[in-house]
Design a protein around this motif. Sequence first.
Motif, short mmCIF file in Angstrom:
data_model
loop_
_atom_site.label_atom_id
_atom_site.label_comp_id
_atom_site.label_asym_id
_atom_site.label_seq_id
_atom_site.Cartn_x
_atom_site.Cartn_y
_atom_site.Cartn_z
N GLY A 151 -23.05 -2.46 7.74
CA GLY A 151 -22.93 -1.49 6.80
C GLY A 151 -22.40 -0.34 7.01
O GLY A 151 -22.81 0.47 5.95
N GLY A 152 -21.26 -0.51 7.72
CA GLY A 152 -20.42 0.93 7.49
C GLY A 152 -18.97 0.91 7.41
O GLY A 152 -18.65 0.06 6.06
N LEU A 153 -18.31 1.73 8.12
CA LEU A 153 -16.98 1.62 7.98
C LEU A 153 -16.45 0.54 8.84
O LEU A 153 -16.49 -0.25 10.15
N SER A 154 -15.08 0.32 8.10
CA SER A 154 -14.07 -0.80 8.89
C SER A 154 -13.07 0.38 8.82
O SER A 154 -12.62 0.74 8.11
N ILE A 155 -12.03 -0.10 10.39
CA ILE A 155 -11.28 0.40 10.64
C ILE A 155 -10.52 -0.70 11.53
O ILE A 155 -10.50 -1.31 11.90
N THR A 156 -8.92 -0.53 10.28
CA THR A 156 -7.70 -1.63 10.64
C THR A 156 -6.82 -0.78 10.73
O THR A 156 -6.77 0.04 9.92
N VAL A 157 -5.90 -1.40 12.06
CA VAL A 157 -5.43 -0.44 12.91
C VAL A 157 -4.20 -1.63 13.03
O VAL A 157 -4.36 -2.27 13.89
N GLY A 158 -2.51 -1.64 11.86
CA GLY A 158 -1.72 -1.59 12.45
C GLY A 158 -0.69 -1.21 13.24
O GLY A 158 -0.48 -0.17 12.64
N TYR A 159 0.23 -1.56 13.86
CA TYR A 159 1.51 -1.39 14.74
C TYR A 159 2.68 -1.80 14.72
O TYR A 159 2.25 -3.15 14.75
N PHE A 160 3.48 -0.40 14.37
CA PHE A 160 5.09 -1.73 13.52
C PHE A 160 6.20 -0.78 14.71
O PHE A 160 5.80 0.25 15.09
N ARG A 161 6.92 -1.71 14.92
CA ARG A 161 8.15 -0.94 15.79
C ARG A 161 8.99 -0.03 15.27
O ARG A 161 8.80 1.75 15.84
N ASP A 162 8.52 0.00 13.61
CA ASP A 162 9.96 1.30 13.05
C ASP A 162 9.27 1.34 11.69
O ASP A 162 8.73 0.12 10.91
N ALA A 163 10.01 2.49 10.97
CA ALA A 163 9.77 2.46 9.47
C ALA A 163 10.10 0.81 8.73
O ALA A 163 9.65 1.13 7.76
N ASP A 164 10.98 0.23 8.77
CA ASP A 164 11.75 -0.99 8.22
C ASP A 164 10.30 -1.63 8.03
O ASP A 164 10.84 -2.72 7.64
N ALA A 165 9.47 -1.90 9.05
CA ALA A 165 8.90 -2.69 9.46
C ALA A 165 7.64 -2.27 8.86
O ALA A 165 7.54 -3.62 8.07
N LEU A 166 7.67 -1.24 8.31
CA LEU A 166 5.64 -1.52 7.61
C LEU A 166 7.02 -1.48 6.23
O LEU A 166 6.04 -2.05 5.63
N THR A 167 7.91 -0.94 5.90
CA THR A 167 8.84 -1.26 4.48
C THR A 167 8.46 -2.28 4.50
O THR A 167 8.08 -2.91 2.75
N GLN A 168 8.53 -3.68 4.92
CA GLN A 168 9.02 -5.31 4.62
C GLN A 168 7.09 -5.43 3.98
O GLN A 168 6.69 -6.02 3.80
N TRP A 169 6.07 -4.65 4.74
CA TRP A 169 4.86 -5.09 4.96
C TRP A 169 4.47 -4.87 3.92
O TRP A 169 3.96 -5.57 2.97
N ARG A 170 4.70 -3.43 3.40
CA ARG A 170 4.11 -2.86 2.54
C ARG A 170 4.48 -3.61 1.70
O ARG A 170 4.07 -4.04 0.09
N SER A 171 5.67 -3.73 1.17
CA SER A 171 6.46 -4.99 0.35
C SER A 171 5.93 -6.36 -0.34
O SER A 171 7.05 -6.99 -0.77
N ASN A 172 5.79 -6.88 0.46
CA ASN A 172 5.39 -8.25 0.95
C ASN A 172 4.68 -8.94 -0.34
O ASN A 172 3.39 -7.89 -0.70
N THR A 173 4.77 -9.76 -1.87
CA THR A 173 4.30 -10.15 -2.24
C THR A 173 2.98 -10.64 -2.63
O THR A 173 2.38 -10.06 -2.94
#
Lengths: 117, 117
Positions: free
Chosen positions: B62-84
Amino acid sequence: MSDHSGASVTPVEAFEPPYYVAVFTSVHAEERSGYGETAARMEELVKDVPGYLGMDTAQTPGGLSITVGYFRDADALTQWRSNTEHRAAQSRGRAEWYESYTLHVAKVERSHGFKRA
Amino acid sequence: MSDHSGASVTPVEAFEPPYYVAVFTSVHAEERSGYGETAARMEELVKDVPGYLGMDTAQTPGGLSITVGYFRDADALTQWRSNTEHRAAQSRGRAEWYESYTLHVAKVERSHGFKRA
């Protein structure tokens, strides 16, 4: 430090970067006498730290707790980290309240928020 | 993207900095058809991203959800962010599944872990 279930139901907003997050993930020990009072006290105490921006907390029953503290700069975090009462609570946490935990301190580079119209 | 309750009860470990965290805090809409399947699919999909390190998730009923993803570098995050498929899920999340959310993307400067002996 806190991960009790008195969570607000609005997530802390996206601030203008840079700012800091302290991500504290933990699994509780089964017996946790005194934990609730200390957690509540820490939530009050951290509000006195100049540069403290807010806190989000969520806890899956029987599972993981995650608490995220938001701070304007590294100095604010240093001040909170070196607070005497906070250090005593951390010690007691390791001795009594946590099976395991991880702390990740990180500088926010980008952020955004969404709110249903 | 995921915050369903299939949480592991061991927090993701402290890696050697620098690495990245993506902190996603959210409040759900009441009706969430299709959410569980999509969340499970995203959890599978993100594992294919080179540099993905792991994920922690907690949800207060009934409250807040928190998800934390861990990535080695900014490129990994960019790739995940741009996944169709991920982008389509984000769109659907804004349209149907979330009342509000905040995303904080941050570079980890220090970390440590504790495990009861």
